[in-house]
Motif scaffolding. Structure first.
Motif, PDB file in Angstrom:
ATOM      1  N   GLU A 193       0.813  -1.214   0.000  1.00 12.04           N
ATOM      2  CA  GLU A 193       0.000   0.000   0.000  1.00 12.04           C
ATOM      3  C   GLU A 193       0.849   1.269   0.000  1.00 12.04           C
ATOM      4  O   GLU A 193       0.498   2.254  -0.643  1.00 12.04           O
ATOM      5  N   VAL A 194       1.962   1.267   0.722  1.00 11.93           N
ATOM      6  CA  VAL A 194       2.792   2.468   0.787  1.00 11.93           C
ATOM      7  C   VAL A 194       3.550   2.679  -0.516  1.00 11.93           C
ATOM      8  O   VAL A 194       4.106   3.748  -0.759  1.00 11.93           O
ATOM      9  N   ASN A 195       3.544   1.664  -1.373  1.00  9.13           N
ATOM     10  CA  ASN A 195       4.186   1.774  -2.682  1.00  9.13           C
ATOM     11  C   ASN A 195       3.274   2.440  -3.710  1.00  9.13           C
ATOM     12  O   ASN A 195       3.694   2.711  -4.833  1.00  9.13           O
TER      13      ASN A 195
ATOM     14  N   ARG B 129      15.384   1.870   2.000  1.00  8.27           N
ATOM     15  CA  ARG B 129      16.613   2.476   1.487  1.00  8.27           C
ATOM     16  C   ARG B 129      17.131   1.770   0.232  1.00  8.27           C
ATOM     17  O   ARG B 129      17.527   2.434  -0.738  1.00  8.27           O
ATOM     18  N   ASP B 130      17.095   0.449   0.233  1.00 13.16           N
ATOM     19  CA  ASP B 130      17.782  -0.317  -0.807  1.00 13.16           C
ATOM     20  C   ASP B 130      16.858  -1.053  -1.766  1.00 13.16           C
ATOM     21  O   ASP B 130      17.256  -1.367  -2.889  1.00 13.16           O
ATOM     22  N   THR B 131      15.647  -1.376  -1.325  1.00 16.12           N
ATOM     23  CA  THR B 131      14.797  -2.265  -2.124  1.00 16.12           C
ATOM     24  C   THR B 131      13.647  -1.531  -2.790  1.00 16.12           C
ATOM     25  O   THR B 131      13.515  -1.513  -4.013  1.00 16.12           O
ATOM     26  N   ASN B 132      12.788  -0.913  -1.991  1.00 17.39           N
ATOM     27  CA  ASN B 132      11.568  -0.337  -2.555  1.00 17.39           C
ATOM     28  C   ASN B 132      11.141   0.883  -1.758  1.00 17.39           C
ATOM     29  O   ASN B 132      10.522   0.764  -0.707  1.00 17.39           O
ATOM     30  N   PRO B 133      11.473   2.093  -2.205  1.00 20.38           N
ATOM     31  CA  PRO B 133      11.111   3.288  -1.451  1.00 20.38           C
ATOM     32  C   PRO B 133       9.605   3.519  -1.458  1.00 20.38           C
ATOM     33  O   PRO B 133       8.904   3.105  -2.389  1.00 20.38           O
ATOM     34  N   PRO B 134       9.085   4.209  -0.448  1.00 14.53           N
ATOM     35  CA  PRO B 134       7.647   4.521  -0.422  1.00 14.53           C
ATOM     36  C   PRO B 134       7.304   5.554  -1.485  1.00 14.53           C
ATOM     37  O   PRO B 134       8.157   6.319  -1.919  1.00 14.53           O
ATOM     38  N   ASN B 135       6.040   5.597  -1.896  1.00 15.60           N
ATOM     39  CA  ASN B 135       5.645   6.430  -3.035  1.00 15.60           C
ATOM     40  C   ASN B 135       4.599   7.487  -2.737  1.00 15.60           C
ATOM     41  O   ASN B 135       4.169   8.194  -3.653  1.00 15.60           O
ATOM     42  N   ALA B 136       4.175   7.621  -1.488  1.00 18.23           N
ATOM     43  CA  ALA B 136       3.271   8.727  -1.155  1.00 18.23           C
ATOM     44  C   ALA B 136       4.094  10.010  -1.025  1.00 18.23           C
ATOM     45  O   ALA B 136       5.324   9.984  -0.999  1.00 18.23           O
ATOM     46  N   HIS B 137       3.412  11.138  -0.945  1.00 18.73           N
ATOM     47  CA  HIS B 137       4.109  12.412  -0.814  1.00 18.73           C
ATOM     48  C   HIS B 137       4.285  12.846   0.640  1.00 18.73           C
ATOM     49  O   HIS B 137       5.305  13.442   0.985  1.00 18.73           O
TER      50      HIS B 137
ATOM     51  N   GLY C  44      19.545   4.534  -7.474  1.00 18.64           N
ATOM     52  CA  GLY C  44      19.224   3.136  -7.761  1.00 18.64           C
ATOM     53  C   GLY C  44      17.874   2.748  -7.198  1.00 18.64           C
ATOM     54  O   GLY C  44      17.365   3.354  -6.252  1.00 18.64           O
ATOM     55  N   GLY C  45      17.265   1.709  -7.780  1.00 21.61           N
ATOM     56  CA  GLY C  45      15.962   1.256  -7.316  1.00 21.61           C
ATOM     57  C   GLY C  45      14.854   2.177  -7.778  1.00 21.61           C
ATOM     58  O   GLY C  45      14.995   2.936  -8.737  1.00 21.61           O
ATOM     59  N   GLY C  46      13.745   2.142  -7.081  1.00 28.33           N
ATOM     60  CA  GLY C  46      12.601   2.972  -7.435  1.00 28.33           C
ATOM     61  C   GLY C  46      12.817   4.419  -7.051  1.00 28.33           C
ATOM     62  O   GLY C  46      13.838   4.799  -6.462  1.00 28.33           O
ATOM     63  N   VAL C  47      11.833   5.251  -7.401  1.00 27.63           N
ATOM     64  CA  VAL C  47      11.890   6.681  -7.097  1.00 27.63           C
ATOM     65  C   VAL C  47      11.036   6.967  -5.866  1.00 27.63           C
ATOM     66  O   VAL C  47       9.861   6.611  -5.813  1.00 27.63           O
ATOM     67  N   ASN C  48      11.650   7.591  -4.870  1.00 27.35           N
ATOM     68  CA  ASN C  48      10.941   7.993  -3.663  1.00 27.35           C
ATOM     69  C   ASN C  48      10.212   9.306  -3.940  1.00 27.35           C
ATOM     70  O   ASN C  48      10.815  10.280  -4.361  1.00 27.35           O
ATOM     71  N   HIS C  49       8.907   9.334  -3.683  1.00 26.17           N
ATOM     72  CA  HIS C  49       8.118  10.535  -3.911  1.00 26.17           C
ATOM     73  C   HIS C  49       7.885  11.345  -2.633  1.00 26.17           C
ATOM     74  O   HIS C  49       7.189  12.347  -2.650  1.00 26.17           O
ATOM     75  N   GLY C  50       8.477  10.912  -1.514  1.00 24.13           N
ATOM     76  CA  GLY C  50       8.218  11.560  -0.239  1.00 24.13           C
ATOM     77  C   GLY C  50       8.786  12.959  -0.153  1.00 24.13           C
ATOM     78  O   GLY C  50       9.879  13.248  -0.648  1.00 24.13           O
ATOM     79  N   LEU C  51       8.053  13.850   0.515  1.00 26.96           N
ATOM     80  CA  LEU C  51       8.456  15.245   0.651  1.00 26.96           C
ATOM     81  C   LEU C  51       8.423  15.748   2.090  1.00 26.96           C
ATOM     82  O   LEU C  51       9.241  16.582   2.468  1.00 26.96           O
ATOM     83  N   THR C  52       7.486  15.265   2.894  1.00 28.01           N
ATOM     84  CA  THR C  52       7.375  15.723   4.281  1.00 28.01           C
ATOM     85  C   THR C  52       6.856  14.582   5.144  1.00 28.01           C
ATOM     86  O   THR C  52       5.975  13.824   4.715  1.00 28.01           O
ATOM     87  N   ALA C  53       7.415  14.465   6.354  1.00 29.65           N
ATOM     88  CA  ALA C  53       6.951  13.444   7.296  1.00 29.65           C
ATOM     89  C   ALA C  53       6.938  14.023   8.700  1.00 29.65           C
ATOM     90  O   ALA C  53       7.898  14.667   9.128  1.00 29.65           O
TER      91      ALA C  53
END
Length: 433
Positions: free
Chosen positions: A215-217, A251-259, A287-296
């Motif tokens: 889901e976080v992907n 970090r290495d496999t699958n970054p999260p994709n929400a903003h 490397g790997g996927g693209v992280n779309h995160g901006l604020t947490a």
């Protein structure tokens, strides 16, 4: 500085900068390597109505930083790199333990009284006017003690793309409370979004690590996770067992994709620790996927945000994340009891406080092209754009014209507007003047 077409923005005028002053403090050791990114950010937030100024931090204590901020009276501060962390300590924290943790509320509340009676460089009391006056965001990477310039430059590049509508957008949210918090239901996300666009999982038989990974992907505006955690991992209760998601996965496999994220999780926001998990929600290694995160929103200790409605309601009214975070703190009242300090004093805003989900919903202009000139008569102009992915959306278009309001000036420069079109339901507009 702004280019010649927008040179009028280089002067601080109230009608151009209604949102106030924004201080950007940058660690001196990385300034040269990130200056181009910071300069672009200044232009981006300037177009949003913030008068942003860059300040290079050479050395000093948290008290020095706070004093510097207080003198300049900004609406908010963005700390880039390893700007010193204020520390707070508590006796009789959760489970009766003594705790010590970074506490950025110290920089947000510039009028309160913070005391360190044993002179160990950790505050232990907070009195007087405890409400925060300003918001503070941190760009502190989970590597290189907060000063990884590759990650910082990548973050600002994605931030810029988001503001141009080039990083995707989605008017949707995920509520994912693990077993102990299933009664949180949608975590009050319905104060920001219609219930129809909120996906929620509350059943203990469903909320495991694999489903959260899936889901976080997905591309969403907001994710609210409620799970037992530590500085480098989330834990999910599955019957009598635990399943974990640790730093290496994001970090290495699958970054999260929400903003944007609100992590009701103990400890992943402890930015002073190498590879802190919340950092990998907004930073993206090569490397790997693209992280779309901006604020947490995360916590540097045990505890997290509660009473989510006081945060999501102002967001639903159009406020940016930083302003909503300040509103949430003010709703806690004029005194912070011991229990509130245990829960909330570790809260930190990671990333850019001037954003919110709808700032990424920008239609892409297809016609006219950049540098097209309209000096013919009649001035018939067709505007055409790609739609944004929001059901029932309506568009507003503002057309400016050099010299139309006052000779030698753009209309915006004078504090006026030339022509505005509202509530457009199509993706094209023909104007005739």
């Amino acid at each position: 500085k702004f280019s010649s077409d927008e040179a009028y923005r280089n002067k601080k005028k109230p009608h151009l900068y209604p949102n106030g002053d924004l201080l950007i403090l940058v660690d001196k050791s990385i300034y040269n390597a990130v200056s181009a990114s910071i300069n672009q950010y200044v232009l981006d937030v300037g177009r949003d109505g913030y008068w942003a100024t860059i300040h290079v931090f050479y050395s000093g204590t948290p008290a020095d930083v706070r004093s510097y901020i207080k003198k300049r009276k900004p609406v908010g501060v963005l700390l880039v790199g390893s700007i010193p962390a204020p520390w707070f300590e508590l006796d009789n924290d959760f489970h009766g333990v003594h705790s010590e943790f970074p506490c950025d509320l110290y920089y947000m509340d510039i009028n309160g009284n913070w005391s360190d009676p044993d002179n160990d460089d950790k505050f232990s009391d907070h009195t007087g006017n405890v409400d925060p006056e300003i918001w503070v965001g941190r760009i502190w990477t989970p590597t290189s003690n907060g000063n990884d310039t590759t990650l910082i430059n990548d973050y600002f590049k994605r931030n810029h793309k988001f503001r141009l509508g080039m990083l995707g957008h989605a008017r949707s949210a995920l509520s994912y409370p693990d077993d102990d918090w299933q009664h949180f239901d949608d975590c009050a996300l319905d104060h920001q979004f219609p219930a129809s666009v909120i996906t929620k999982y509350t059943s203990p038989t469903v909320t495991d690590a694999d489903l959260y990974k899936s889901e976080v992907n997905s591309l969403r505006s907001w994710v609210q996770l409620c799970a037992h955690s530590s500085t480098q991992s989330h834990g999910f209760t599955v019957g009598p067992n635990k399943e974990y998601i640790s730093t290496p996965y994001f970090r290495d496999t699958n970054p999260p994709n929400a903003h944007f994220y609100n992590l009701f999780c103990c400890g992943p926001g402890r930015f002073t620790s190498n590879n802190y998990l919340a950092g990998w929600y907004i930073f993206d290694k090569t490397g790997g996927g693209v992280n779309h995160g901006l604020t947490a929103i995360a916590s540097t200790k045990s505890g997290s945000m509660l009473l989510f409605e006081d945060f999501y309601y102002p967001l639903g009214q159009g406020k940016v994340i930083g302003d909503a975070f300040v509103d949430w703190w003010k709703a806690r009242g004029p005194v912070h009891e011991h229990g509130e300090r245990c829960w909330y004093y570790g809260l930190v805003l990671l990333g850019d406080p001037t954003l919110t989900w709808w700032k990424g919903a920008v239609p892409q202009l297809k016609q006219p092209q950049k540098e097209d000139v309209f000096h013919h008569w009649p001035r018939k102009i067709q505007l055409r754009w790609d739609p944004v992915n929001i059901s029932g959306v309506k568009y507003n278009v503002e057309v400016d014209a050099f010299g139309a309001i006052k000779a030698g000036k753009w209309a915006e420069e004078t504090g006026q507007s030339f022509v505005n079109y509202h509530n457009i339901t199509k993706i094209q507009l023909t104007t005739l003047s």
